[in-house]
Scaffold this active site. Structure first.
Site, mmCIF file in Angstrom:
data_model
loop_
_atom_site.group_PDB
_atom_site.id
_atom_site.type_symbol
_atom_site.label_atom_id
_atom_site.label_comp_id
_atom_site.label_asym_id
_atom_site.label_seq_id
_atom_site.Cartn_x
_atom_site.Cartn_y
_atom_site.Cartn_z
ATOM 1 N N GLU A 43 21.977 -39.490 59.751
ATOM 2 C CA GLU A 43 23.333 -39.756 59.239
ATOM 3 C C GLU A 43 23.325 -40.981 58.324
ATOM 4 O OE1 GLU A 43 25.170 -39.795 63.079
ATOM 5 O OE2 GLU A 43 24.845 -37.637 63.216
ATOM 6 N N GLY A 86 24.241 -32.365 66.241
ATOM 7 C CA GLY A 86 25.684 -32.163 66.358
ATOM 8 C C GLY A 86 26.126 -30.738 66.063
ATOM 9 N N HIS A 144 18.317 -43.086 61.164
ATOM 10 C CA HIS A 144 18.972 -41.865 61.644
ATOM 11 C C HIS A 144 19.393 -41.031 60.436
ATOM 12 C CE1 HIS A 144 21.922 -39.197 63.425
ATOM 13 N NE2 HIS A 144 21.324 -39.434 64.579
ATOM 14 N N LYS A 157 26.793 -43.246 68.487
ATOM 15 C CA LYS A 157 27.296 -43.153 67.100
ATOM 16 C C LYS A 157 28.601 -43.965 66.991
ATOM 17 C CE LYS A 157 24.866 -38.849 66.646
ATOM 18 N NZ LYS A 157 24.725 -37.567 65.988
ATOM 19 N N SER A 216 21.242 -31.885 69.575
ATOM 20 C CA SER A 216 21.911 -30.987 70.532
ATOM 21 C C SER A 216 21.146 -30.840 71.844
ATOM 22 C CB SER A 216 22.176 -29.617 69.891
ATOM 23 O OG SER A 216 23.015 -29.753 68.769
ATOM 24 N N ASN A 236 22.795 -42.091 71.968
ATOM 25 C CA ASN A 236 23.273 -42.629 70.701
ATOM 26 C C ASN A 236 24.770 -42.340 70.641
ATOM 27 O OD1 ASN A 236 23.876 -43.231 68.064
ATOM 28 N ND2 ASN A 236 22.640 -41.588 67.150
ATOM 29 N N GLU A 285 14.167 -35.581 64.918
ATOM 30 C CA GLU A 285 15.496 -34.973 64.947
ATOM 31 C C GLU A 285 15.665 -34.045 63.752
ATOM 32 O OE1 GLU A 285 18.353 -37.519 67.436
ATOM 33 O OE2 GLU A 285 18.434 -38.299 65.413
HETATM 34 P P1 PGA Z 1 23.449 -34.698 69.047
HETATM 35 O O1 PGA Z 1 22.943 -35.976 68.206
HETATM 36 O O2 PGA Z 1 22.796 -34.794 70.386
HETATM 37 O O3 PGA Z 1 24.946 -34.860 69.102
HETATM 38 O O4 PGA Z 1 23.018 -33.498 68.290
HETATM 39 C C1 PGA Z 1 21.627 -36.449 68.320
HETATM 40 C C2 PGA Z 1 21.443 -37.612 67.385
HETATM 41 O O5 PGA Z 1 21.944 -37.549 66.262
HETATM 42 O O6 PGA Z 1 20.777 -38.621 67.727
#
Ligand code: PGA
Length: 248
Positions: free
Chosen positions: A97, A171, A95, A12, A211, A10, A165
């Site tokens: 976010e 993140g 997601h 983003k 992560s 992803n 997640e």
């Molecule tokens: P990350 O993000 O691996 O940077 O923690 C995962 C995601 O949000 O899909």
């Protein structure tokens, strides 16, 4: 039949046409022998260029969102048909976010999921609890609600992918432990079994996300209910190839 592992990146709101093309060109030879399915979910405006870039490789293209209407007066939105024009195979839906910053709700997740399915695009439906929800022992309650509402009226649950997640792991560099991820994903599968029947639930691919990186991917992927990963930060680098080759 065993579930085929599925690793998705992803991006983003990262990368440009140039840097995206370069990364994909470098990834291609590195992922050639991979045994899992692979996707990169890129920003919408990069889809045309990245669709060309992934040609002839194992990497499939994914989007990061899709609107629920087929078309119409929705300024700034992207339809499933537009995604299909470029051969997009997957779309991330709900997601955290988007839930946190853009007003995404379980109801809109549901509408987007149904639209993606109707158009033959595989939804990667994201679920997960916040830190305070975990600390208050509400993880199962929250996940149950996200699945019940988010997957309402889905006819064939085996046609979608779930990404678990935990919001506190995204993140932050704080990964869920292998056991925590396994235990929670096992719960998700059990819940899917109640909603759609155990036989179907056993066919659904469930990814872990948050992560996940080149170091911790092996341990996570070794868990019986974890079928893959949704990779944010580490998908912007060649580490993504290491994750895809977790079994080597
Ligand atoms: P990350 O993000 O691996 O940077 O923690 C995962 C995601 O949000 O899909």
């Amino acid at each position: 039949m065993a579930r085929k592992p599925f690793i998705a990146g992803n991006w983003k709101m990262n990368m440009t046409v140039e840097s995206g093309k370069q990364l994909i060109a470098e990834l291609k030879p590195l992922v050639k022998e991979a045994k899992c399915d692979i996707a990169l979910c890129v920003p919408a405006i990069l889809i045309p260029a990245m669709a060309k870039a992934v040609k002839g490789s194992k990497i499939k293209l994914g989007a990061q969102n899709v609107h629920f209407a087929e078309n119409g007066a929705y300024t700034g939105e992207i339809s499933a048909e537009m995604l299909k024009d470029y051969g997009v195979k997957y779309v991330i839906i709900g997601h955290s976010e988007r839930r946190q910053y853009f007003g995404e709700t379980d109801e809109t997740v549901n509408k987007r999921t149904l639209t993606a399915l109707k158009n033959g695009i595989t939804p990667i439906v994201c679920v997960g609890e916040t830190l305070s929800e975990r600390e208050n022992d509400e993880t199962e309650k929250v996940l149950s609600r996200q699945l019940e509402i988010g997957l309402k009226d889905v006819e064939d649950v085996t046609k979608l992918v779930i990404a678990y997640e935990p919001v506190w792991a995204i993140g932050t560099g704080k990964t869920a432990t292998d056991e925590q991820a396994q235990e929670t994903i096992k719960f998700i599968r059990k819940k899917l079994g109640k909603l759609f029947g155990v036989k179907n639930a056993n066919k659904v691919k469930i990814q872990y996300g948050g992560s996940m990186n080149a170091k911790n991917c092996k341990g996570l992927m070794a868990q019986p209910d974890i079928d893959g990963g949704l990779i944010g930060g580490a998908s912007l680098k060649l580490d993504f190839a290491t994750i895809v080759n977790y079994d080597k």
